[in-house]
Design an enzyme around this catalytic site. Structure first.
Site, short mmCIF file in Angstrom:
data_model
loop_
_atom_site.label_atom_id
_atom_site.label_comp_id
_atom_site.label_asym_id
_atom_site.label_seq_id
_atom_site.Cartn_x
_atom_site.Cartn_y
_atom_site.Cartn_z
N GLY A 9 0.85 -1.19 0.00
CA GLY A 9 0.00 0.00 0.00
C GLY A 9 0.88 1.23 0.00
N THR A 10 0.26 2.39 0.03
CA THR A 10 1.03 3.63 0.11
C THR A 10 1.55 3.82 1.53
OG1 THR A 10 -0.93 4.92 0.68
CG2 THR A 10 -0.38 4.71 -1.67
N ASP A 12 1.58 5.44 5.15
CA ASP A 12 0.52 5.90 6.05
C ASP A 12 -0.78 5.11 5.91
OD1 ASP A 12 0.03 7.55 8.20
OD2 ASP A 12 -0.81 9.19 7.01
N CYS A 13 -0.70 3.85 5.42
CA CYS A 13 -1.92 3.06 5.29
C CYS A 13 -1.97 1.90 6.30
CB CYS A 13 -2.08 2.53 3.87
SG CYS A 13 -0.94 1.19 3.44
N LYS A 15 0.65 -0.45 7.18
CA LYS A 15 1.39 -1.70 6.93
C LYS A 15 2.10 -2.20 8.17
CE LYS A 15 3.80 0.12 3.70
NZ LYS A 15 3.17 1.45 3.90
N ASP A 86 9.44 -6.37 7.45
CA ASP A 86 8.85 -5.05 7.22
C ASP A 86 9.81 -4.20 6.38
OD1 ASP A 86 6.78 -3.21 7.44
OD2 ASP A 86 7.65 -2.25 9.21
N GLU A 87 9.29 -3.14 5.79
CA GLU A 87 10.06 -2.25 4.90
C GLU A 87 10.73 -3.07 3.78
OE1 GLU A 87 9.49 0.72 5.23
OE2 GLU A 87 9.09 1.15 7.33
N ALA A 88 9.96 -4.02 3.25
CA ALA A 88 10.51 -4.96 2.27
C ALA A 88 10.88 -4.29 0.96
CB ALA A 88 9.51 -6.09 2.02
#
Length: 231
Positions: A9-10, A12-13, A15, A86-88
């Site tokens: 997603g963008t 601020d959604c 994740k 995360d931050e893939a």
């Protein structure tokens, strides 16, 4: 069957919030996971959300081998029932291949979280490889909104509130940064194409439906250039 799932997603959604929720739900049922991240806004070795939640994680920098790390952990008597990354989007394509190998060879679920495109609307190499390899790609249902109220679909990099379209693909920053700081903002496609951020819209005091017009094309027009009125 174990899966490689890409939650995208963008900015601020939610994740990272979902990643933390998956970790909480599974650990509450006695399962043990291994959590990895890269360049989190909270600092090295942390997985954090903008809601203020944070947990410890393994920092997966350039050259980090996910498969070797998990195998070493299991060989030493450790336990792992699933993996969270995360931050893939910041990962290298070969690191995504390692995550897929964890699913196929070790039988573990891998949940990867990241944005798909950068501030120029170009695919991150890590995200591209995830789209190519993932068993499922899930677009998060919590939609971020552009300043105009439309669904945000693009990530914009800003400096002092103004959108920039040049620079390194990866520059760590966050939303709502101050003046002269590198920040990020989510925009709809229309305003990303027009490079119109919230700060720019406030300064121009225009409606989101007004098309940008070059004032010189109006004020510098010669009177004799106007078409003759038709009878």
């Amino acid at each position: 069957m174990p899966e490689l799932v890409f939650f995208s997603g963008t900015m601020d959604c939610g994740k990272s919030t979902l990643a933390l929720q998956i970790e909480h739900s599974r650990s509450a049922r006695g399962l043990q996971g291994m959590i990895f991240t890269r360049d989190d806004r909270a600092g090295e070795g942390k997985l954090s959300s903008r809601l203020g939640l944070v947990t410890a994680a393994v920092e997966a920098g350039a050259g980090f081998d996910f498969y070797r790390h998990v195998v070493a952990h299991l060989s030493a008597g450790g336990r792992a029932d699933y993996v969270i990354a995360d931050e893939a989007q910041f990962l290298q394509p070969e690191q995504i291949d390692q995550l897929a190998r964890i699913v196929d060879d070790l039988g573990l679920d891998v949940f990867a979280f990241g944005i798909t495109t950068d501030f120029r609307s170009k695919l991150f190499p890590g995200s591209q490889r995830l789209v190519e390899l993932a068993d499922r790609v899930e677009v998060l249902q919590v939609e971020a909104l552009c300043w105009c109220g439309a669904r945000a679909t693009h990530n914009a990099r800003t400096v002092g509130g103004r959108m920039v379209v040049e620079g390194a693909q990866v520059v760590v920053g966050d939303v709502n940064q101050g003046e002269d700081e590198v920040g990020y903002e989510v925009l709809c496609r229309r305003h990303h194409r027009r490079r119109m951020t919230a700060a720019g819209a406030r300064a121009a005091a225009i409606s989101p439906d007004v098309l940008p017009v070059d004032p010189t094309s109006v004020t510098n027009r010669r009177p004799d250039s106007c078409p003759e009125p038709r009878p």
